[in-house]
Write an enzyme that holds these catalytic residues in place. Sequence first.
Site, PDB file in Angstrom:
ATOM      1  N   ASP A  61     118.913  95.213  -5.901  1.00  0.00           N
ATOM      2  CA  ASP A  61     117.466  95.377  -5.714  1.00  0.00           C
ATOM      3  C   ASP A  61     117.203  96.670  -4.942  1.00  0.00           C
ATOM      4  OD1 ASP A  61     114.771  94.832  -5.657  1.00  0.00           O
ATOM      5  OD2 ASP A  61     114.903  93.303  -4.093  1.00  0.00           O
ATOM      6  N   LYS A  63     114.960  98.987  -5.901  1.00  0.00           N
ATOM      7  CA  LYS A  63     113.553  99.382  -6.088  1.00  0.00           C
ATOM      8  C   LYS A  63     113.414 100.904  -6.175  1.00  0.00           C
ATOM      9  CE  LYS A  63     111.470  95.316  -3.907  1.00  0.00           C
ATOM     10  NZ  LYS A  63     112.573  94.656  -3.174  1.00  0.00           N
ATOM     11  N   ASP A  66     111.112 107.550  -7.979  1.00  0.00           N
ATOM     12  CA  ASP A  66     111.201 108.986  -7.707  1.00  0.00           C
ATOM     13  C   ASP A  66     110.811 109.703  -8.991  1.00  0.00           C
ATOM     14  OD1 ASP A  66     112.022 111.547  -6.638  1.00  0.00           O
ATOM     15  OD2 ASP A  66     113.316 110.455  -5.270  1.00  0.00           O
ATOM     16  N   THR A  70     115.476 112.217 -11.186  1.00  0.00           N
ATOM     17  CA  THR A  70     116.219 111.680 -10.037  1.00  0.00           C
ATOM     18  C   THR A  70     116.595 110.218 -10.276  1.00  0.00           C
ATOM     19  OG1 THR A  70     115.081 113.224  -8.588  1.00  0.00           O
ATOM     20  CG2 THR A  70     116.113 111.352  -7.522  1.00  0.00           C
ATOM     21  N   THR A 120     105.217  91.255  -3.176  1.00  0.00           N
ATOM     22  CA  THR A 120     104.613  89.958  -2.826  1.00  0.00           C
ATOM     23  C   THR A 120     104.110  89.922  -1.377  1.00  0.00           C
ATOM     24  OG1 THR A 120     106.893  89.253  -2.575  1.00  0.00           O
ATOM     25  CG2 THR A 120     105.739  88.470  -4.511  1.00  0.00           C
ATOM     26  N   GLN A 188     105.608  87.352   3.719  1.00  0.00           N
ATOM     27  CA  GLN A 188     105.144  87.212   2.334  1.00  0.00           C
ATOM     28  C   GLN A 188     103.688  86.743   2.332  1.00  0.00           C
ATOM     29  OE1 GLN A 188     106.830  88.379  -0.002  1.00  0.00           O
ATOM     30  NE2 GLN A 188     108.952  87.726  -0.054  1.00  0.00           N
ATOM     31  N   ARG A 209     115.066  83.757   2.743  1.00  0.00           N
ATOM     32  CA  ARG A 209     115.196  83.079   4.031  1.00  0.00           C
ATOM     33  C   ARG A 209     115.212  81.560   3.950  1.00  0.00           C
ATOM     34  NH1 ARG A 209     110.894  87.276   6.340  1.00  0.00           N
ATOM     35  NH2 ARG A 209     110.394  87.151   4.126  1.00  0.00           N
TER      36      ARG A 209
HETATM   37  O1  C5P Z   1     113.164  85.736   2.405  1.00  0.00           O
HETATM   38  P1  C5P Z   1     112.347  85.833   1.180  1.00  0.00           P
HETATM   39  O2  C5P Z   1     112.480  84.629   0.256  1.00  0.00           O
HETATM   40  O3  C5P Z   1     110.913  86.209   1.444  1.00  0.00           O
HETATM   41  O4  C5P Z   1     113.015  87.053   0.380  1.00  0.00           O
HETATM   42  C1  C5P Z   1     112.440  87.649  -0.698  1.00  0.00           C
HETATM   43  C2  C5P Z   1     113.332  88.721  -1.240  1.00  0.00           C
HETATM   44  O5  C5P Z   1     112.726  89.219  -2.422  1.00  0.00           O
HETATM   45  C3  C5P Z   1     113.572  89.908  -0.332  1.00  0.00           C
HETATM   46  O6  C5P Z   1     114.927  90.313  -0.536  1.00  0.00           O
HETATM   47  C4  C5P Z   1     112.647  90.980  -0.842  1.00  0.00           C
HETATM   48  O7  C5P Z   1     113.176  92.280  -0.713  1.00  0.00           O
HETATM   49  C5  C5P Z   1     112.543  90.619  -2.326  1.00  0.00           C
HETATM   50  N1  C5P Z   1     111.341  91.033  -3.030  1.00  0.00           N
HETATM   51  C6  C5P Z   1     110.074  90.619  -2.642  1.00  0.00           C
HETATM   52  N2  C5P Z   1     108.970  91.046  -3.323  1.00  0.00           N
HETATM   53  C7  C5P Z   1     109.100  91.839  -4.392  1.00  0.00           C
HETATM   54  C8  C5P Z   1     110.377  92.213  -4.808  1.00  0.00           C
HETATM   55  C9  C5P Z   1     111.492  91.773  -4.100  1.00  0.00           C
HETATM   56  O8  C5P Z   1     109.940  89.864  -1.686  1.00  0.00           O
HETATM   57  N3  C5P Z   1     108.039  92.200  -5.083  1.00  0.00           N
END
Ligand code: C5P
Length: 228
Positions: A61, A63, A66, A70, A120, A188, A209
Amino acid sequence: MKKQPIFVAVDTNNHKRASEIINATKNYIYGAKFGLEFFCSKGGREAVKKFKNKNVKIFLDLKLKDIPNTVYKAIKSLRDISPDYLTIHASGGLEMMKAAKKAQSETNKKMKILAVTILTSLTNKDLKQMGSNTPIQTQVQKLAQTARLAKIHGIVCSAHEITKVKKVSKNFEIVVPGIRISNKVQDQKRVMSPKQALKLGATHLVIGRDITKGNPKTNIKKVLNALI
Ligand code: C5P
């Protein structure tokens, strides 16, 4: 037991802890997601490779966002890792997504590129602050339409936009973070329960988490129960 379509977000810079999380969950879930915290940690890049062939899919992941050249070169540089999934930001635009797709097809035909739409952790208020009055639902749909033009394999969005994304293409994989079985939303904002997100059409869930804080073995059981 059938593996559930869940990626555990291995958000740690502690490689021993990452192994514990993966060992505790790998029999129940589809894959492990390594994000910036793990990848940027000392030896993180090489450590991701060690988790290959451990009976879990590897989701990197990063993300990426650029200029097209690149991003193209960055994906070519990931050839030795060859993850099963890799994220880019859809907001990088059509040409950037096309460049990512080109790099993927030249390096690893099996790797799937996922376009992240709106994080999110953001709300309509946040978008407004950054100068956009377009509601998140509409913005996600537009980004998904652009990703479809670039022939991207899948979309990352919150569960609240799944229906909009499905309208753009039935072939997209829809990967959904912001999943909560408890009411601890932390940073979130656009969250949903795993059962409801799957019902709406998510093909995969990303859970961090709720699995990784505390005992991952006990936590994964709670997540599996929440799916019944
Ligand atoms: O701990 P939690 O369940 O919130 O983790 C969500 C994971 O999803 C994190 O690793 C975060 O980087 C990833 N993520 C996100 N929203 C996005 C894309 C990825 O929360 N749009």
